[in-house]
Design a protein around this motif. Structure first.
Motif, PDB file in Angstrom:
ATOM      1  N   GLU A 169       0.940  -1.298  -0.055  1.00 17.92           N
ATOM      2  CA  GLU A 169       0.297   0.244   0.089  1.00 17.92           C
ATOM      3  C   GLU A 169       0.783   1.132   0.117  1.00 17.92           C
ATOM      4  N   GLU A 197      -2.635  -7.585  -3.606  1.00 16.86           N
ATOM      5  CA  GLU A 197      -3.576  -6.463  -3.030  1.00 16.86           C
ATOM      6  C   GLU A 197      -5.129  -6.403  -3.785  1.00 16.86           C
ATOM      7  N   GLU A 223      -8.552  -8.571  -3.351  1.00 14.52           N
ATOM      8  CA  GLU A 223      -9.256  -7.027  -3.013  1.00 14.52           C
ATOM      9  C   GLU A 223     -10.747  -7.513  -3.575  1.00 14.52           C
ATOM     10  N   TRP A 249     -11.837 -10.718  -3.043  1.00 14.22           N
ATOM     11  CA  TRP A 249     -12.929 -10.530  -1.611  1.00 14.22           C
ATOM     12  C   TRP A 249     -14.652 -10.282  -2.805  1.00 14.22           C
ATOM     13  N   LEU A 250     -14.276  -8.797  -2.992  1.00 14.87           N
ATOM     14  CA  LEU A 250     -16.050  -8.721  -3.145  1.00 14.87           C
ATOM     15  C   LEU A 250     -16.304  -9.655  -4.525  1.00 14.87           C
ATOM     16  N   SER A 305      -8.283 -12.603   3.253  1.00 17.68           N
ATOM     17  CA  SER A 305      -7.941 -11.792   3.584  1.00 17.68           C
ATOM     18  C   SER A 305      -6.359 -11.263   3.238  1.00 17.68           C
ATOM     19  N   LEU A 357     -10.880  -7.592   5.802  1.00 16.91           N
ATOM     20  CA  LEU A 357     -10.085  -7.434   4.485  1.00 16.91           C
ATOM     21  C   LEU A 357      -8.347  -7.398   4.870  1.00 16.91           C
ATOM     22  N   ARG A 358      -7.951  -6.420   5.613  1.00 18.98           N
ATOM     23  CA  ARG A 358      -6.851  -6.073   5.962  1.00 18.98           C
ATOM     24  C   ARG A 358      -6.665  -6.259   7.496  1.00 18.98           C
TER      25      ARG A 358
END
Length: 301
Positions: free
Chosen positions: A151, A168, A172, A175-176, A186, A251-252
């Protein structure tokens, strides 16, 4: 420590302990995660390129297998074996990875490719292999050991940062897409960790005589100073276990003081202020660079 056998959505229909596949268990965070997982009641499959490094984990009750995450046949073979033996993989911990450090201009393209094969394409391919079973069973966890480098960006780490940013973003998006199937994803973001990751410091020496030599030396000094004072691998592993067993996983998850401080700062500070702080850490970035002649292949050696 939570017991996996009664852990939030993980109890298998036939009463067996949930199966977790962990990559990169030869040392560091991966090894500590495997130790914690088997103690918590997971059927723990610990993998590494060299299975000889996993003897202690096997003695502790782990199932050990050879797995190079960049090898497609090896990936498919391990997942197929677990599906046949245990009926599937309940949780995947993508931990295997390393940091290719060096100036953007001087790291050869083949090393960029290997960095992405290990840190991005391997984890993505393993996730694709276990997802059909997870969806069919209506539950699953995919936990990725990323980095605060996913990040924020520091110099002399273009290839490494690029791979972690890519991981990442990919995870992500996953995850969605899969939460509605009962699959949670995660990302665990360690900052400095006192582990063998610091073995990259000596590797920087090959760039010390190039155009970016001063900057490379400063980064090596920063790492040599900060990594031994970083979070322990045991603490990092405990955060991974939280991601595996939390009722509502995030998630993080950040690991270590620097991750908790620098990641929020990099988001809220104006770009000019953040960049000024980064430059302050590396004196050579604040001085004009000496004149250099052209290099034929663009790579300084």
């Amino acid at each position: 420590m939570k017991d996996a056998r009664g852990s939030f959505g993980f109890t298998r229909a036939w009463g067996a302990s949930p199966v977790v596949l962990i990559t990169g268990c030869s040392s560091g965070i991966g090894r500590a995660v495997a130790q914690r997982a088997v103690s918590a009641g997971f059927t723990t499959v610990a993998t590494a390129r060299n299975p000889q490094t996993l003897r202690e984990l096997e003695a502790a009750g782990c199932v050990v297998r050879a797995l190079d995450v960049t090898d497609d046949a090896a990936r498919r073979g391990v997942v197929a074996e677990l599906e046949e033996t245990y009926g599937g993989v309940d949780a995947l911990v993508n931990n295997a990875g390393y940091g290719e450090l060096g100036p953007f201009e001087e790291v050869p393209p083949d090393r960029w490719e290997q960095q992405f094969r290990t840190n991005v394409f391997g984890p993505v391919a393993l996730a694709q292999l276990v997802l059909p079973g997870m969806r069919a069973r209506g539950h699953g966890r995919i936990v990725n050991v990323s980095s605060m480098a996913g990040e924020l960006v520091l110099p002399v780490g273009a290839a490494y940062h690029g791979s972690k940013f890519a991981l990442e973003a990919a995870m992500e998006a996953l995850w969605l897409e899969v939460r509605r199937f009962g699959v949670e994803v995660s990302l665990v973001q360690p900052g400095a960790v006192n582990s063998r990751w610091g073995d990259n410091v000596p590797a920087l020496k090959e760039y010390a005589s190039g155009v970016y030599g001063e900057l490379v030396t400063e980064m090596a000094e920063q790492m040599a100073k900060r990594l031994p004072r970083g979070a322990s691998v045991e603490y990092a592993a405990s955060v991974v276990l939280r991601a595996l067993t939390d009722r509502r996983p995030r998630l993080r998850y950040r690991v270590g003081v620097d991750a908790h401080v620098l990641l929020p700062l990099s988001r809220v500070l104006p770009a000019r202020v953040w960049t000024a702080w980064v430059r302050k850490q590396f004196p050579s970035m604040r001085r004009p660079a000496p004149a250099q002649g052209p290099v034929a292949d663009g790579i300084h050696r």
